[in-house]
Design an enzyme around this catalytic site. Structure first.
Site, mmCIF file in Angstrom:
data_model
loop_
_atom_site.group_PDB
_atom_site.id
_atom_site.type_symbol
_atom_site.label_atom_id
_atom_site.label_comp_id
_atom_site.label_asym_id
_atom_site.label_seq_id
_atom_site.Cartn_x
_atom_site.Cartn_y
_atom_site.Cartn_z
ATOM 1 N N GLU A 252 0.911 -1.282 -0.165
ATOM 2 C CA GLU A 252 -0.042 -0.035 0.115
ATOM 3 C C GLU A 252 1.019 1.255 -0.047
ATOM 4 O OE1 GLU A 252 -1.388 2.878 0.641
ATOM 5 O OE2 GLU A 252 -2.505 2.446 2.551
ATOM 6 N N GLU A 387 4.195 13.087 -4.251
ATOM 7 C CA GLU A 387 3.549 13.018 -2.773
ATOM 8 C C GLU A 387 4.636 13.778 -2.094
ATOM 9 O OE1 GLU A 387 1.538 9.661 -0.407
ATOM 10 O OE2 GLU A 387 3.810 9.057 -0.481
#
Ligand code: NAI
Ligand code: MG
Length: 492
Positions: A252, A387
């Site tokens: 993830e 990110e």
């Protein structure tokens, strides 16, 4: 405050690292050392792996009924609820998240153990009809074995729950490595795991550096599966390491999730959710909706409202009840956020709000940064593509629906995406077009134990939560029972 000395949890015992080395755990609100934990190296990781291996191969765990395993998970959930306030205080002290949010995390962690406690005895294989009526065929669903689990620092106890609960419900034995900077609530959880009576070696919790203790979990041939939440960069390294013994793997990873707001949206509702979706947990959220696409007609008014809201966010000591935003979890992460804010300015983005480290009064001791809104961005800027993992939002205009979809999908990530509209046809159209594993219509960040969590593209592989995580922690065994009387049956 006294510095608490923790040990790590291996084979049901509290142990130091074999070198005796320790790691200082810091409070990001004031940089004080609050505890020490052992610093495990590869050798310590191997000890924990072998404890899990023995517990899986020889221990009582694999033979325990699914009902019994479920009951232990319920007992653990109850123990977390009994300790919830102490755990929440510790989580906030260590991670910097506002105490209100830590309380929610503790409750969510207990919910997660309950979900899998309930699911534990409802996991079954199949009886499958095959073309030969004299073959009785079954598919058994069995645990993978020993699983290595590496978790991040943004939701320390909750991520431990997401990893451990499905692994245990399906009968695996675990070695969990919390992030080095936020190890404390996982070690408190280990106490509860022992207390409620999990057999020794079923859960092992080690502290150590990612590239050292973490990498050993990914490389070691006695580990059957690796599960990871963290950066895409490390996820890629773990895939390579896992190839050594063809481990099962679930990842993830990060995201840069888009949120599209149309001119027909419920305006005040959208403003609320948009600010929540980027500023909750200081923006240190894998699924944060960090790229905002606003319809041209509402752009200016929306930015104005969002800015007013950002101004009102109460920033400060996260242990105080009223605090809405605490410090960034580490100096390293603060530096990353500040680096991107500077980069955004250089790239030509405009700061509509924030953009500064906060250093007035008490705040200067900690890693505080103001909520930040960039406008006038272009989709290819690094602040829009990378990110950041902090309270930094980029805002861009669009005119047509197709254009919005294209802009939203222009990313290497695909964890989550959202849309605000009151047009139901448009909501469904967009839901099908956006390439992400999690789609929100008219909100941001809802998360339920019942639903699959995970990403498209470079946001990961596999799904956590729900019945879906069962796939990640089990393997299938086909069994055929031959009832044919004649030798060689179907071969003759
Ligand atoms: P990271 O990915 O390096 O750390 C996450 C976990 O992986 C920690 O437990 C760490 O010890 C472990 N780790 C690190 N390097 C490893 C290695 N070579 N082998 C095995 N395990 C390793 O994340 P980091 O450095 O703390 O933050 C960097 C960026 O990663 C953040 O700015 C953010 O963009 C992203 N991130 C994403 C998260 C998510 O929820 N998807 C969570 C944390 C970070
Ligand atoms: Mg790293």
């Amino acid at each position: 405050m006294a510095v608490k000395k923790y040990k790590m949890f291996v084979d049901g015992k509290w142990v130091s690292s074999h070198t005796g080395e320790t790691w200082n755990v810091i409070n990001p609100a004031n940089q004080e050392v609050i505890a020490t934990v052992p610093l495990a190296d590869e050798e310590d990781a191997r000890m924990a792996i072998m404890a899990a291996r023995r517990a899986f191969d020889k221990g009582p765990w694999r033979k325990m009924s699914q009902v019994e395993r479920g009951k232990l998970l319920f007992a653990l959930a109850r123990a977390i609820r009994d300790q919830a306030e102490e755990l929440a205080q510790l989580e906030t002290l260590n991670s910097g998240k506002p105490i209100r949010e830590s309380r929610m995390d503790m409750s969510d962690a207990a919910d997660c153990f309950e979900f899998y406690g309930g699911l534990a005895d409802k996991i079954n294989g199949d009886i499958v009809p095959v073309p030969d009526p004299n073959i009785f065929a079954m598919v058994l669903r069995e645990p993978v074995g020993v699983v290595g689990q590496i978790i991040p620092w943004n939701y320390p106890l909750l991520m431990a729950a997401w990893k451990l609960a499905p692994a245990l419900a399906t009968g695996n034995c675990c070695v969990l490595k919390p992030a080095e900077i936020t190890p404390l609530t996982a070690l408190e959880l280990a106490k509860l795991i022992k207390e409620v009576g999990f057999p020794d070696g079923v859960v092992n919790i080690i502290n150590g550096l990612g590239p050292v203790a973490g990498m050993e979990l990914a490389k070691n041939e006695y580990v059957d599966k690796i599960a990871f939440t963290g950066s895409t960069e490390v996820g890629k390294q773990l895939m390579i390491a896992a190839a050594g013994n063809v481990k099962k793997i679930s990842l993830e990873l990060g995201g840069k999730s888009p949120m599209i707001v149309f001119e027909d949206a419920d305006f005040p509702l959208a403003v609320e959710w948009v600010q929540f979706g980027i500023f909750v947990n200081q923006g240190e959220v894998c699924s944060a909706t960090s790229r905002l696409y606003l319809h041209d007609k509402i752009h200016d008014r929306f930015v104005e409202e969002l800015t007013k809201k950002a101004k009102r966010i109460k920033i400060g000591n996260p242990l105080e009840e009223a605090t809405e935003m605490g410090p960034i979890a580490s100096e390293k992460q603060l530096n990353k956020v500040m680096h991107y804010i500077e980069l955004g300015k250089k790239e030509g983005a405009e700061i509509a709000y924030g953009g500064k480290r906060l250093q007035n009064g008490e705040l200067k001791k900690g890693f505080y940064v103001s909520p930040t809104i960039f406008t006038n961005v272009k989709n290819n800027m690094k602040v829009v593509q990378d990110e950041i993992f902090g309270p930094v939002l980029t805002v861009m205009k669009f005119r047509e629906e197709d254009e919005a979809i294209e802009l939203a999908n222009q990313t290497r990530y695909g964890l989550a995406a959202g849309v605000f509209t009151r047009d139901i046809n448009r909501a469904f159209r967009i839901t099908k077009e956006l390439r992400a594993g999690i789609l929100w219509v008219n909100s941001s960040q809802p998360c339920f134990n019942q639903l699959p969590w995970g990403g498209y593209k470079q946001s990961g592989i596999g799904r956590e939560l729900g019945r879906y995580a069962v796939e990640e922690y089990t393997q299938l065994k086909q069994v055929t029972i031959n009832l044919n009387e004649s030798p060689l049956g179907w071969y003759t």
